[in-house]
Design an enzyme around this catalytic site. Structure first.
Site, PDB file in Angstrom:
ATOM      1  N   GLU A   1       4.336  -5.334   7.096  1.00 42.03           N
ATOM      2  CA  GLU A   1       3.516  -4.306   7.756  1.00 42.03           C
ATOM      3  C   GLU A   1       3.883  -4.088   9.219  1.00 42.03           C
ATOM      4  O   GLU A   1       3.866  -2.952   9.707  1.00 42.03           O
ATOM      5  CB  GLU A   1       2.027  -4.666   7.667  1.00 42.03           C
ATOM      6  CG  GLU A   1       1.414  -4.492   6.294  1.00 42.03           C
ATOM      7  CD  GLU A   1       1.504  -5.726   5.419  1.00 42.03           C
ATOM      8  OE1 GLU A   1       2.306  -6.641   5.733  1.00 42.03           O
ATOM      9  OE2 GLU A   1       0.774  -5.797   4.417  1.00 42.03           O
TER      10      GLU A   1
ATOM     11  N   GLY B   1       0.709  -5.061   0.710  1.00 42.04           N
ATOM     12  CA  GLY B   1      -0.471  -5.123  -0.159  1.00 42.04           C
ATOM     13  C   GLY B   1      -0.178  -5.776  -1.504  1.00 42.04           C
ATOM     14  O   GLY B   1      -1.076  -6.337  -2.135  1.00 42.04           O
TER      15      GLY B   1
ATOM     16  N   ALA C   1       0.860  -1.183   0.000  1.00 39.30           N
ATOM     17  CA  ALA C   1       0.000   0.000   0.000  1.00 39.30           C
ATOM     18  C   ALA C   1       0.898   1.235   0.000  1.00 39.30           C
ATOM     19  O   ALA C   1       2.038   1.188   0.487  1.00 39.30           O
ATOM     20  CB  ALA C   1      -0.873  -0.021   1.247  1.00 39.30           C
TER      21      ALA C   1
ATOM     22  N   GLU D   1      -0.534  -9.326  -0.908  1.00 39.48           N
ATOM     23  CA  GLU D   1      -1.982  -9.603  -0.775  1.00 39.48           C
ATOM     24  C   GLU D   1      -2.657  -9.637  -2.153  1.00 39.48           C
ATOM     25  O   GLU D   1      -3.540 -10.461  -2.398  1.00 39.48           O
ATOM     26  CB  GLU D   1      -2.639  -8.532   0.108  1.00 39.48           C
ATOM     27  CG  GLU D   1      -2.173  -8.614   1.550  1.00 39.48           C
ATOM     28  CD  GLU D   1      -2.663  -7.427   2.368  1.00 39.48           C
ATOM     29  OE1 GLU D   1      -2.040  -6.341   2.273  1.00 39.48           O
ATOM     30  OE2 GLU D   1      -3.656  -7.556   3.080  1.00 39.48           O
TER      31      GLU D   1
HETATM   32  N1  CAA Z   1       4.596   3.225  -0.616  1.00 39.91           N
HETATM   33  C1  CAA Z   1       5.009   4.401  -1.116  1.00 39.91           C
HETATM   34  N2  CAA Z   1       6.187   4.553  -1.737  1.00 39.91           N
HETATM   35  C2  CAA Z   1       6.975   3.475  -1.865  1.00 39.91           C
HETATM   36  C3  CAA Z   1       6.607   2.212  -1.378  1.00 39.91           C
HETATM   37  C4  CAA Z   1       5.347   2.112  -0.728  1.00 39.91           C
HETATM   38  N3  CAA Z   1       4.891   0.946  -0.262  1.00 39.91           N
HETATM   39  N4  CAA Z   1       7.603   1.344  -1.646  1.00 39.91           N
HETATM   40  C5  CAA Z   1       8.556   2.044  -2.293  1.00 39.91           C
HETATM   41  N5  CAA Z   1       8.188   3.324  -2.424  1.00 39.91           N
HETATM   42  C6  CAA Z   1       8.933   4.426  -3.037  1.00 39.91           C
HETATM   43  C7  CAA Z   1      10.092   4.866  -2.167  1.00 39.91           C
HETATM   44  O1  CAA Z   1       9.652   5.773  -1.162  1.00 39.91           O
HETATM   45  C8  CAA Z   1      11.000   5.521  -3.178  1.00 39.91           C
HETATM   46  O2  CAA Z   1      10.509   6.803  -3.467  1.00 39.91           O
HETATM   47  P1  CAA Z   1      11.554   8.030  -3.730  1.00 39.91           P
HETATM   48  O3  CAA Z   1      12.336   7.628  -4.947  1.00 39.91           O
HETATM   49  O4  CAA Z   1      10.637   9.189  -3.983  1.00 39.91           O
HETATM   50  O5  CAA Z   1      12.397   8.137  -2.528  1.00 39.91           O
HETATM   51  C9  CAA Z   1      10.786   4.655  -4.429  1.00 39.91           C
HETATM   52  O6  CAA Z   1       9.556   3.981  -4.227  1.00 39.91           O
HETATM   53  C10 CAA Z   1      11.873   3.621  -4.632  1.00 39.91           C
HETATM   54  O7  CAA Z   1      11.969   2.857  -3.443  1.00 39.91           O
HETATM   55  P2  CAA Z   1      13.355   2.559  -2.688  1.00 39.91           P
HETATM   56  O8  CAA Z   1      14.304   3.698  -2.888  1.00 39.91           O
HETATM   57  O9  CAA Z   1      13.036   2.167  -1.285  1.00 39.91           O
HETATM   58  O10 CAA Z   1      13.859   1.304  -3.562  1.00 39.91           O
HETATM   59  P3  CAA Z   1      14.787   0.098  -3.093  1.00 39.91           P
HETATM   60  O11 CAA Z   1      15.129  -0.645  -4.330  1.00 39.91           O
HETATM   61  O12 CAA Z   1      15.903   0.593  -2.223  1.00 39.91           O
HETATM   62  O13 CAA Z   1      13.853  -0.803  -2.146  1.00 39.91           O
HETATM   63  C11 CAA Z   1      11.808  -1.947  -1.531  1.00 39.91           C
HETATM   64  C12 CAA Z   1      12.734  -1.456  -2.677  1.00 39.91           C
HETATM   65  C13 CAA Z   1      12.547  -3.039  -0.744  1.00 39.91           C
HETATM   66  C14 CAA Z   1      10.556  -2.496  -2.178  1.00 39.91           C
HETATM   67  C15 CAA Z   1      11.489  -0.754  -0.583  1.00 39.91           C
HETATM   68  O14 CAA Z   1      11.011   0.314  -1.385  1.00 39.91           O
HETATM   69  C16 CAA Z   1      10.450  -1.047   0.463  1.00 39.91           C
HETATM   70  O15 CAA Z   1      10.779  -1.677   1.454  1.00 39.91           O
HETATM   71  N6  CAA Z   1       9.206  -0.573   0.285  1.00 39.91           N
HETATM   72  C17 CAA Z   1       8.143  -0.662   1.263  1.00 39.91           C
HETATM   73  C18 CAA Z   1       7.639  -2.076   1.435  1.00 39.91           C
HETATM   74  C19 CAA Z   1       6.572  -2.127   2.519  1.00 39.91           C
HETATM   75  O16 CAA Z   1       6.819  -1.866   3.673  1.00 39.91           O
HETATM   76  N7  CAA Z   1       5.343  -2.506   2.121  1.00 39.91           N
HETATM   77  C20 CAA Z   1       4.219  -2.618   3.006  1.00 39.91           C
HETATM   78  C21 CAA Z   1       3.344  -1.388   2.913  1.00 39.91           C
HETATM   79  S1  CAA Z   1       2.071  -1.372   4.122  1.00 39.91           S
HETATM   80  C22 CAA Z   1       0.808  -2.259   3.444  1.00 39.91           C
HETATM   81  O17 CAA Z   1       0.910  -2.794   2.364  1.00 39.91           O
HETATM   82  C23 CAA Z   1      -0.444  -2.283   4.285  1.00 39.91           C
HETATM   83  C24 CAA Z   1      -1.560  -3.056   3.723  1.00 39.91           C
HETATM   84  O18 CAA Z   1      -1.530  -4.266   3.599  1.00 39.91           O
HETATM   85  C25 CAA Z   1      -2.829  -2.400   3.432  1.00 39.91           C
END
Ligand code: CAA
Length: 248
Positions: free
Chosen positions: A133, A110, A65, A113
């Site tokens: 999460e 998400g 998400a 999911e």
């Molecule tokens: N939401 C918003 N932005 C996100 C994102 C997310 N879930 N995942 C990545 N991005 C964005 C980053 O903020 C970054 O933006 P900027 O370039 O503007 O800084 C861009 O995408 C690239 O990401 P990274 O620089 O982090 O890329 P990376 O290659 O170093 O890492 C990754 C990749 C491991 C996927 C890392 O981005 C990450 O850990 N993302 C989040 C994963 C996460 O925690 N997901 C769970 C979300 S909560 C959820 O999903 C709740 C639900 O069930 C409803």
């Protein structure tokens, strides 16, 4: 409708949906859910369709998400965002033809999911899965706490949910989260092969799993019988007997 996040095209009765927001790792925001909801309705009207394949552009299938969008939310908006995600993913579960996740990269939160809501998951060797999460002080909100244990069993689901660990495609294969792992350049080809299934199987499987066994057997028999009225089944059997490929 002018789609900003989803790209779609249909080839030989299979619709391909690509989540295309690579700069944000295909994070699932409100616009994604609005577009996916409309696109699924649109595709469901196509009676010729045999399958849908969902994939992502760039390094991610979907990295969860949209955390930036969620950081602005309070309880009521959070609950509504969860409800919306559940409703759209349930549409995938109930979609009349099989939906295959072709997981090209990160399928986190998400995104995992979304993949789990699909009938089958084919992963590239580059795919990574996880439910991180808890590390954000959250829990999955798109049925992940329920669909994941029902898909891979409670213990492995608990492990992924509690630890937030990110696992490789091979590990996901081992625990039954994905059904096949293939090289990245053959991912869509493999997903397309799997997609060539008949929709009656999905109806029998999904509806039958909600019923007692004997009722599910009756459903199976009735759907089995109804197939004998279709040209597709006639052609399938005739092709076998004539030692040729069915002309579908
Ligand atoms: N939401 C918003 N932005 C996100 C994102 C997310 N879930 N995942 C990545 N991005 C964005 C980053 O903020 C970054 O933006 P900027 O370039 O503007 O800084 C861009 O995408 C690239 O990401 P990274 O620089 O982090 O890329 P990376 O290659 O170093 O890492 C990754 C990749 C491991 C996927 C890392 O981005 C990450 O850990 N993302 C989040 C994963 C996460 O925690 N997901 C769970 C979300 S909560 C959820 O999903 C709740 C639900 O069930 C409803």
């Amino acid at each position: 409708m002018d789609y900003q996040i989803l790209k779609s095209n249909t080839k030989q009765q299979t619709a391909f949906i690509t989540i295309s927001r690579p700069k944000a790792m295909n994070a699932l925001n409100a616009a994604f859910f609005e577009e996916m909801d409309l696109l699924l309705d649109d595709l469901a009207d196509n009676k010729e369709l045999r399958a849908v394949v969902i994939t992502g552009e760039g390094k991610a299938f979907a990295a969860g998400a949209d955390i930036a969008e969620m950081s602005e939310m309070y309880a009521r908006q959070g609950e509504a965002f969860s409800n919306t995600g559940q409703k759209v993913f349930n549409k995938i579960v109930a979609f009349p033809v099989p939906v295959i996740a072709a997981v090209n990269g990160y399928a986190l939160g998400g995104g995992c999911e979304l993949a789990t809501a699909c009938d089958i998951r084919i992963a590239s060797t580059k795919a990574m899965f996880g439910q991180p999460e808890a590390g954000l002080g959250l829990i999955p909100g798109y049925s992940g706490t329920q669909r994941l244990p029902r898909t891979i069993g409670k213990a492995d689901a608990a492990y992924l949910l509690f630890t937030g660990e990110t696992i490789t495609a091979d590990e996901a294969l081992r625990i039954g989260l994905v059904q096949k792992v293939v090289e990245a350049d053959s991912l869509l080809e493999e997903a397309t092969k799997v997609a060539e299934t008949i929709k009656t199987l999905k109806k029998t499987l999904n509806e039958g799993m909600q019923m007692p066994f004997d009722e599910a057997e009756s459903l199976e028999s009735s759907l089995f019988g109804s197939l004998f009225e279709t040209a597709e089944t006639r052609e399938g059997m005739e092709a076998f007997l004539n030692k040729r490929k069915p002309n579908w």
